[in-house]
Design a protein around this motif. Structure first.
Motif, PDB file in Angstrom:
ATOM      1  N   ASN A 152      10.764   0.377   6.210  1.00  0.00           N
ATOM      2  CA  ASN A 152      11.625   1.532   6.433  1.00  0.00           C
ATOM      3  C   ASN A 152      12.370   1.931   5.161  1.00  0.00           C
ATOM      4  O   ASN A 152      12.530   3.118   4.866  1.00  0.00           O
ATOM      5  N   ALA A 153      12.830   0.925   4.403  1.00  0.00           N
ATOM      6  CA  ALA A 153      13.513   1.222   3.134  1.00  0.00           C
ATOM      7  C   ALA A 153      12.559   1.901   2.163  1.00  0.00           C
ATOM      8  O   ALA A 153      12.949   2.833   1.438  1.00  0.00           O
ATOM      9  N   PHE A 154      11.304   1.454   2.151  1.00  0.00           N
ATOM     10  CA  PHE A 154      10.300   2.083   1.293  1.00  0.00           C
ATOM     11  C   PHE A 154      10.057   3.526   1.718  1.00  0.00           C
ATOM     12  O   PHE A 154      10.019   4.441   0.881  1.00  0.00           O
ATOM     13  N   TYR A 155       9.884   3.757   3.027  1.00  0.00           N
ATOM     14  CA  TYR A 155       9.624   5.112   3.515  1.00  0.00           C
ATOM     15  C   TYR A 155      10.777   6.048   3.169  1.00  0.00           C
ATOM     16  O   TYR A 155      10.562   7.200   2.756  1.00  0.00           O
ATOM     17  N   GLU A 156      12.012   5.573   3.330  1.00  0.00           N
ATOM     18  CA  GLU A 156      13.166   6.406   3.013  1.00  0.00           C
ATOM     19  C   GLU A 156      13.209   6.751   1.527  1.00  0.00           C
ATOM     20  O   GLU A 156      13.515   7.888   1.153  1.00  0.00           O
ATOM     21  N   GLU A 157      12.910   5.764   0.679  1.00  0.00           N
ATOM     22  CA  GLU A 157      12.887   6.010  -0.763  1.00  0.00           C
ATOM     23  C   GLU A 157      11.796   7.007  -1.122  1.00  0.00           C
ATOM     24  O   GLU A 157      11.994   7.908  -1.944  1.00  0.00           O
ATOM     25  N   TRP A 158      10.654   6.849  -0.510  1.00  0.00           N
ATOM     26  CA  TRP A 158       9.482   7.671  -0.810  1.00  0.00           C
ATOM     27  C   TRP A 158       9.666   9.106  -0.327  1.00  0.00           C
ATOM     28  O   TRP A 158       9.422  10.067  -1.067  1.00  0.00           O
ATOM     29  N   LEU A 159      10.112   9.269   0.906  1.00  0.00           N
ATOM     30  CA  LEU A 159      10.148  10.595   1.514  1.00  0.00           C
ATOM     31  C   LEU A 159      11.495  11.287   1.364  1.00  0.00           C
ATOM     32  O   LEU A 159      11.575  12.409   0.866  1.00  0.00           O
ATOM     33  N   ILE A 160      12.561  10.611   1.793  1.00  0.00           N
ATOM     34  CA  ILE A 160      13.858  11.274   1.897  1.00  0.00           C
ATOM     35  C   ILE A 160      14.576  11.344   0.561  1.00  0.00           C
ATOM     36  O   ILE A 160      15.147  12.372   0.204  1.00  0.00           O
ATOM     37  N   ASN A 161      14.538  10.254  -0.202  1.00  0.00           N
ATOM     38  CA  ASN A 161      15.297  10.201  -1.454  1.00  0.00           C
ATOM     39  C   ASN A 161      14.510  10.667  -2.669  1.00  0.00           C
ATOM     40  O   ASN A 161      14.976  10.538  -3.801  1.00  0.00           O
ATOM     41  N   GLY A 162      13.317  11.161  -2.452  1.00  0.00           N
ATOM     42  CA  GLY A 162      12.533  11.627  -3.588  1.00  0.00           C
ATOM     43  C   GLY A 162      12.103  10.503  -4.493  1.00  0.00           C
ATOM     44  O   GLY A 162      12.049  10.652  -5.718  1.00  0.00           O
ATOM     45  N   GLY A 163      11.768   9.360  -3.910  1.00  0.00           N
ATOM     46  CA  GLY A 163      11.425   8.180  -4.695  1.00  0.00           C
ATOM     47  C   GLY A 163      10.116   8.284  -5.436  1.00  0.00           C
ATOM     48  O   GLY A 163       9.740   7.365  -6.167  1.00  0.00           O
ATOM     49  N   TYR A 164       9.409   9.410  -5.271  1.00  0.00           N
ATOM     50  CA  TYR A 164       8.161   9.589  -6.007  1.00  0.00           C
ATOM     51  C   TYR A 164       8.398   9.576  -7.513  1.00  0.00           C
ATOM     52  O   TYR A 164       7.481   9.382  -8.303  1.00  0.00           O
ATOM     53  N   LYS A 165       9.657   9.738  -7.909  1.00  0.00           N
ATOM     54  CA  LYS A 165       9.988   9.694  -9.334  1.00  0.00           C
ATOM     55  C   LYS A 165      10.143   8.255  -9.838  1.00  0.00           C
ATOM     56  O   LYS A 165      10.247   8.028 -11.026  1.00  0.00           O
ATOM     57  N   SER A 166      10.208   7.304  -8.913  1.00  0.00           N
ATOM     58  CA  SER A 166      10.397   5.905  -9.290  1.00  0.00           C
ATOM     59  C   SER A 166       9.099   5.323  -9.806  1.00  0.00           C
ATOM     60  O   SER A 166       8.049   5.447  -9.170  1.00  0.00           O
ATOM     61  N   ALA A 167       9.174   4.651 -10.958  1.00  0.00           N
ATOM     62  CA  ALA A 167       7.965   4.139 -11.602  1.00  0.00           C
ATOM     63  C   ALA A 167       7.300   3.041 -10.788  1.00  0.00           C
ATOM     64  O   ALA A 167       6.076   2.884 -10.839  1.00  0.00           O
ATOM     65  N   ASP A 168       8.094   2.271 -10.027  1.00  0.00           N
ATOM     66  CA  ASP A 168       7.514   1.140  -9.313  1.00  0.00           C
ATOM     67  C   ASP A 168       7.163   1.464  -7.870  1.00  0.00           C
ATOM     68  O   ASP A 168       6.744   0.591  -7.121  1.00  0.00           O
ATOM     69  N   LEU A 169       7.317   2.720  -7.454  1.00  0.00           N
ATOM     70  CA  LEU A 169       7.085   3.069  -6.052  1.00  0.00           C
ATOM     71  C   LEU A 169       5.637   2.812  -5.649  1.00  0.00           C
ATOM     72  O   LEU A 169       5.372   2.317  -4.551  1.00  0.00           O
ATOM     73  N   GLU A 170       4.704   3.143  -6.520  1.00  0.00           N
ATOM     74  CA  GLU A 170       3.297   2.927  -6.185  1.00  0.00           C
ATOM     75  C   GLU A 170       3.014   1.451  -5.960  1.00  0.00           C
ATOM     76  O   GLU A 170       2.324   1.083  -4.999  1.00  0.00           O
ATOM     77  N   ASP A 171       3.559   0.592  -6.810  1.00  0.00           N
ATOM     78  CA  ASP A 171       3.353  -0.849  -6.649  1.00  0.00           C
ATOM     79  C   ASP A 171       4.007  -1.366  -5.373  1.00  0.00           C
ATOM     80  O   ASP A 171       3.432  -2.198  -4.666  1.00  0.00           O
ATOM     81  N   ARG A 172       5.197  -0.874  -5.077  1.00  0.00           N
ATOM     82  CA  ARG A 172       5.872  -1.296  -3.842  1.00  0.00           C
ATOM     83  C   ARG A 172       5.081  -0.872  -2.617  1.00  0.00           C
ATOM     84  O   ARG A 172       5.002  -1.608  -1.627  1.00  0.00           O
ATOM     85  N   GLY A 173       4.492   0.320  -2.691  1.00  0.00           N
ATOM     86  CA  GLY A 173       3.680   0.782  -1.580  1.00  0.00           C
ATOM     87  C   GLY A 173       2.450  -0.077  -1.377  1.00  0.00           C
ATOM     88  O   GLY A 173       2.122  -0.465  -0.250  1.00  0.00           O
ATOM     89  N   MET A 174       1.773  -0.388  -2.464  1.00  0.00           N
ATOM     90  CA  MET A 174       0.562  -1.201  -2.356  1.00  0.00           C
ATOM     91  C   MET A 174       0.877  -2.580  -1.793  1.00  0.00           C
ATOM     92  O   MET A 174       0.064  -3.184  -1.086  1.00  0.00           O
ATOM     93  N   ALA A 175       2.093  -3.088  -2.089  1.00  0.00           N
ATOM     94  CA  ALA A 175       2.478  -4.413  -1.604  1.00  0.00           C
ATOM     95  C   ALA A 175       2.591  -4.456  -0.084  1.00  0.00           C
ATOM     96  O   ALA A 175       2.424  -5.517   0.524  1.00  0.00           O
ATOM     97  N   ILE A 176       2.867  -3.305   0.531  1.00  0.00           N
ATOM     98  CA  ILE A 176       2.948  -3.263   1.997  1.00  0.00           C
ATOM     99  C   ILE A 176       1.767  -2.502   2.601  1.00  0.00           C
ATOM    100  O   ILE A 176       1.795  -2.137   3.776  1.00  0.00           O
ATOM    101  N   GLY A 177       0.748  -2.258   1.786  1.00  0.00           N
ATOM    102  CA  GLY A 177      -0.468  -1.639   2.289  1.00  0.00           C
ATOM    103  C   GLY A 177      -0.428  -0.134   2.405  1.00  0.00           C
ATOM    104  O   GLY A 177      -1.158   0.449   3.218  1.00  0.00           O
ATOM    105  N   VAL A 178       0.414   0.526   1.606  1.00  0.00           N
ATOM    106  CA  VAL A 178       0.519   1.986   1.642  1.00  0.00           C
ATOM    107  C   VAL A 178       0.156   2.550   0.273  1.00  0.00           C
ATOM    108  O   VAL A 178       0.828   2.260  -0.715  1.00  0.00           O
ATOM    109  N   ASP A 179      -0.893   3.354   0.224  1.00  0.00           N
ATOM    110  CA  ASP A 179      -1.295   4.024  -1.008  1.00  0.00           C
ATOM    111  C   ASP A 179      -0.645   5.404  -1.027  1.00  0.00           C
ATOM    112  O   ASP A 179      -1.028   6.290  -0.252  1.00  0.00           O
ATOM    113  N   ILE A 180       0.348   5.585  -1.884  1.00  0.00           N
ATOM    114  CA  ILE A 180       1.101   6.844  -1.884  1.00  0.00           C
ATOM    115  C   ILE A 180       0.315   8.000  -2.482  1.00  0.00           C
ATOM    116  O   ILE A 180       0.767   9.150  -2.430  1.00  0.00           O
ATOM    117  N   ASN A 181      -0.845   7.709  -3.051  1.00  0.00           N
ATOM    118  CA  ASN A 181      -1.651   8.768  -3.670  1.00  0.00           C
ATOM    119  C   ASN A 181      -2.588   9.446  -2.675  1.00  0.00           C
ATOM    120  O   ASN A 181      -3.227  10.443  -3.012  1.00  0.00           O
TER     121      ASN A 181
END
Length: 413
Positions: A152-181
């Protein structure tokens, strides 16, 4: 005294982070629930000690927090059992059997039962197995809860807080099985007239049931990505055309109506978004329009006034709000927005709007008059109300996008 000092040192060495990670091995809540459940089945006194030798749950409440010598012996010497053959108040012990509680080959606590050895050894071993099973279930539930919070913290960062600007977001997503691309779509769903459910236990129970029903519906359709935000469900699905997504949303609304007897407000993002934060913003605007108009489903592409306003720069929106409210409200701007929301949600009904705000209709009439005195606009007049409606849409949008509206309206950044 030496044993107590040794266990005190053990306690200091167990860092808070690691204790949280494994539920302190045995949490006090889990221990209390286990002792309460088991004490209904056996007559003997039961104690449950943590990995440092202190009693954290007991049928005898006065012993909770006390050092337990038998538990210390088992932990320090890695014993399979330890029987105390007589009471010794100086050591804080009573006659009875003590057995280690083990998870993954590690002693995580000790269970103790008072009584003669022959009377308690068999039931004590059975008690040990029962407790270990309950601890395994508790640990599994804890890790499931923690995994959900991480997602849930990842989803909020990704969607609501505009976390797509975070350099490590892709790695965090892959760690929980979510490919943000991977291209995806977003829909936001809530119970219609949501504010009526938020402030009561019965209403919160209804929201929880709604959340569980959404989870069941999505699981049946092989979707797992959704999370709760402000009592709404933010749902992430495969990329598809809007008509197909709207049909999917209709299936969800029909399912919830059949299960819970409530209508939904659902907002759907626009097609071909470059990033998921923009998709969320669009879905939120569509949901906000659906909630305001008590519509079941609104797609971003079909919006008119809201879509027009969404493309206006923030600076111009703020200038409009300053012109309407004339800088008179400051930190009270939230109360004004709540008034406008209640009035427009009630389609101009003073009584319904007053009920939604939990105030007397005369109080509402006074606030409306004060609003007219401040803005020069009468919300009850068709020629003046649209200006206030636009101000409400703009202010609500900025608040939901985490802008500090009182600060901005004072002209500071």
């Amino acid at each position: 005294r030496y044993a107590q000092k040794a266990c005190a040192e053990i306690r200091k060495s167990v860092k808070k982070e690691s204790r949280d990670e494994v539920i302190m091995h045995i949490s006090k809540n889990s221990a209390t629930q286990i002792v309460n459940e088991i004490s209904r089945l056996v007559k003997q006194n039961i104690n449950l000690m943590d990995e440092t030798g202190y009693i954290i749950a007991s049928v005898d409440k006065s012993r909770i927090g006390s050092f337990h010598y038998g538990a210390y012996k088992i932990i320090s010497e890695n014993l399979d059992e330890y029987y105390i053959d007589e009471d010794d108040a100086s050591k804080g012990i009573k006659k009875g059997i003590n057995l280690p509680l083990e998870l993954d080959g590690e002693i995580v606590g000790v269970i103790g039962m008072t009584g003669e050895y022959e009377e308690v050894i068999t039931s004590g071993k059975l008690l040990k197995k029962m407790t270990e099973i309950l601890l395994m279930e508790s640990r599994a539930n804890y890790h499931q809860l923690m995994n959900k919070r991480v997602r849930n913290a990842f989803y909020e960062e990704w969607l609501i807080n505009g976390g797509y600007k975070s350099a490590d977001l892709e790695d965090r997503g892959m760690a929980i099985g979510v490919d943000i691309n991977i291209p995806r779509r977003i829909l936001i769903a809530s119970i219609d007239e949501l504010d009526n459910y938020k402030d009561s236990q019965q209403g919160q129970s209804k929201i929880a049931k709604f959340e569980n029903d959404v989870d069941t519906f999505l699981s049946r359709n092989n979707y797992k990505m959704h999370f709760r935000n402000a009592s709404r469900q933010i749902i992430i699905v495969d990329n598809m055309v809007t008509d197909k997504l709207a049909a999917f949303a209709k299936e969800l609304a029909d399912y919830i109506r059949e299960k819970e007897g409530v209508e939904l407000n659902i907002g759907i993002d626009g097609e071909n978004n470059a990033d998921m934060h923009d998709a969320y913003v669009q879905a939120h605007r569509a949901w906000n329009a659906a909630a305001s108009d008590h519509e079941q489903i609104i797609c971003y592409e079909n919006m008119s006034l809201e879509l027009l306003i969404s493309n206006v720069p923030v600076e111009i929106k703020l200038e409009y709000l300053k012109k309407i409210f004339k800088g008179e409200y400051g930190d009270d701007i939230g109360d004004v927005i709540a008034l406008l929301k209640a009035y427009y949600d009630a389609q101009g009904s003073i009584q319904k709007a007053a009920d939604a705000l939990y105030i007397h209709k005369n109080t509402l009439q006074y606030r409306i008059s004060r609003l007219k005195d401040t803005t020069g606009l009468d919300i009850r007049k068709p020629t003046e109300s649209p200006a206030l409606f636009i101000a409400y849409i703009i202010a609500d949008e900025l608040i939901n996008e985490k802008y500090d509206l009182p600060l901005l309206l004072r002209g500071t950044k």
